[in-house]
Scaffold this motif. Structure first.
Motif, PDB file in Angstrom:
ATOM      1  N   GLU A  46      29.572  88.833 104.301  1.00 24.17           N
ATOM      2  CA  GLU A  46      28.377  88.235 103.681  1.00 24.17           C
ATOM      3  C   GLU A  46      28.773  87.266 102.566  1.00 24.17           C
ATOM      4  N   VAL A  47      29.738  87.655 101.743  1.00 21.87           N
ATOM      5  CA  VAL A  47      30.162  86.773 100.654  1.00 21.87           C
ATOM      6  C   VAL A  47      30.727  85.471 101.210  1.00 21.87           C
ATOM      7  N   LEU A  50      27.908  83.305 102.656  1.00 22.54           N
ATOM      8  CA  LEU A  50      27.132  82.667 101.581  1.00 22.54           C
ATOM      9  C   LEU A  50      27.948  81.579 100.899  1.00 22.54           C
ATOM     10  N   ALA A  51      29.223  81.881 100.620  1.00 21.80           N
ATOM     11  CA  ALA A  51      30.073  80.928  99.908  1.00 21.80           C
ATOM     12  C   ALA A  51      30.265  79.654 100.724  1.00 21.80           C
ATOM     13  N   LEU A  54      27.479  77.024 100.939  1.00 24.64           N
ATOM     14  CA  LEU A  54      27.304  76.046  99.866  1.00 24.64           C
ATOM     15  C   LEU A  54      27.627  74.651 100.384  1.00 24.64           C
ATOM     16  N   PRO A 140      34.486  82.747  95.341  1.00 27.08           N
ATOM     17  CA  PRO A 140      33.439  82.299  96.268  1.00 27.08           C
ATOM     18  C   PRO A 140      32.948  80.877  95.978  1.00 27.08           C
TER      19      PRO A 140
ATOM     20  N   ASP B   4      21.870  72.387  95.101  1.00 28.13           N
ATOM     21  CA  ASP B   4      23.213  72.966  94.974  1.00 28.13           C
ATOM     22  C   ASP B   4      23.229  74.057  93.914  1.00 28.13           C
ATOM     23  N   ALA B   7      21.568  77.141  95.214  1.00 27.72           N
ATOM     24  CA  ALA B   7      22.410  77.882  96.159  1.00 27.72           C
ATOM     25  C   ALA B   7      23.486  78.666  95.411  1.00 27.72           C
ATOM     26  N   GLN B   8      24.075  78.053  94.409  1.00 28.46           N
ATOM     27  CA  GLN B   8      25.108  78.751  93.634  1.00 28.46           C
ATOM     28  C   GLN B   8      24.513  79.923  92.883  1.00 28.46           C
ATOM     29  N   LEU B  11      23.983  82.729  95.237  1.00 30.60           N
ATOM     30  CA  LEU B  11      25.251  83.390  95.562  1.00 30.60           C
ATOM     31  C   LEU B  11      25.661  84.344  94.445  1.00 30.60           C
ATOM     32  N   ARG B  14      23.499  87.454  94.520  1.00 31.68           N
ATOM     33  CA  ARG B  14      23.836  88.341  95.628  1.00 31.68           C
ATOM     34  C   ARG B  14      25.153  89.052  95.359  1.00 31.68           C
ATOM     35  N   MET B  15      26.106  88.333  94.748  1.00 32.77           N
ATOM     36  CA  MET B  15      27.386  88.948  94.383  1.00 32.77           C
ATOM     37  C   MET B  15      27.147  90.123  93.433  1.00 32.77           C
ATOM     38  N   LEU B  18      25.866  93.001  95.439  1.00 32.66           N
ATOM     39  CA  LEU B  18      26.910  93.578  96.285  1.00 32.66           C
ATOM     40  C   LEU B  18      27.911  94.382  95.461  1.00 32.66           C
ATOM     41  N   PHE B  65      35.396  91.492  94.159  1.00 30.16           N
ATOM     42  CA  PHE B  65      34.249  91.680  93.269  1.00 30.16           C
ATOM     43  C   PHE B  65      34.663  91.795  91.805  1.00 30.16           C
TER      44      PHE B  65
END
Lengths: 155, 123
Positions: A46-47, A50-51, A54, A140, B4, B7-8, B11, B14-15, B18, B65
């Motif tokens: 998933e990461v 998503l990454a 971009l 990411p 942009d 979207a970042q 992300l 979501r990180m 997670l 992570f």
């Protein structure tokens, strides 16, 4: 210094390619449009998805195993495959070997992504035919840049 | 924000989600790791491979992570399970019992790290 134009000789004509023409031909490489990422770890899939999203021009597919990837590659026909190295069952290098043994898949470039990114491992992956290795952990926010950089280098 | 930046930001959000899920899931996986260790003590060779895969996964995903402690302790377990795969040579053991004991110590450290993070996330 290259000259442009055709030089007519009594018995033959010669077409000379200019430096400008040479520059144009150097930039005519295939764009990266579709990528398949293979990893057994769902969070990392998933990461990565998503990454890489971009980069809006990139269509990203994912598979959870080498076996699934080999089954879906003929359907997806990606420009590039990114493989996690260590997976249960068929690992990344074995998946790549199977791709190379299939005429329909043999020419698809492969990038490995791995936590085992010691110099001797990277050498081994390149000798297998990978165009590059991305070490884990990865950033990411920079992943798409790394992937496109490897793609450009391989063109 | 433009597309942009949106979207970042998505992300990053979501990180964060997670990361929380990873800690919770790893707590459960530590139970599996303990069971695998007991199988290894009992001479179950396939359990070594399962432990290697699990430790590798926790180490790699933990690092992704930003959980360097989790990644480090899980990496120690991985290197003790398959020392022959460690570049430059991994740890050596006088016996299989010693290896199992040292894995147990690293597993306890890993469990403590994960429990601490889980407690912090629960606040």
């Amino acid at each position: 210094m290259l000259l442009s134009g055709a030089i007519a000789a009594p018995s033959r004509k010669v077409l000379v390619i200019t430096a400008a023409d040479a520059d144009d031909s150097a930039t005519m490489h295939r764009p990266l449009r579709t990528l398949l990422y293979v990893d057994d770890e769902p969070d990392i899939r998933e990461v990565v998805q998503l990454a890489l999203s971009l980069a809006k021009s990139l269509e990203v597919h994912v598979c959870e195993s080498g076996e699934q990837a080999l089954a879906e590659l003929p359907l997806i026909k990606p420009d590039l495959v990114m493989l996690d190295v260590m997976m249960p069952g068929m690992d990344g290098p074995t998946t790549m070997s199977r791709m190379r043994a299939d005429p329909m898949l043999a020419d698809i470039p492969v990038v490995f992504i791995t936590a085992k990114a010691m110099p001797q491992e990277i050498t081994r992956f390149r000798e297998l035919g990978a165009i590059g290795v991305i070490p884990k952990p990865f950033d990411p926010m920079r992943l798409s840049e790394q992937v496109f950089s490897l793609w450009e280098s391989a063109q | 924000m433009n597309d942009d930046e949106d979207a970042q930001a998505a992300l990053r959000r979501r990180m964060s989600e997670l990361r929380v899920q990873f800690v919770k899931r790893t707590l459960g996986e530590l139970g599996s790791m303990g069971e695998l260790l007991e199988r290894v003590r009992g001479g179950d060779a396939p359990a070594l491979r399962e432990m290697e895969l699990l430790a590798h996964k926790i180490s790699g995903t933990g690092a992704t992570f930003g959980f360097t402690g989790i990644s480090s302790h899980a990496g120690d377990i991985e290197r003790m399970v398959v020392p022959e795969k460690t570049p430059g040579g991994g740890p050596s053991f006088a016996s299989e019992d010693e290896r199992a004991d040292r894995i147990a110590v690293s597993l306890a450290r890993l469990r403590a790290e994960v429990q601490l993070l889980a407690a912090e996330q629960g606040k």
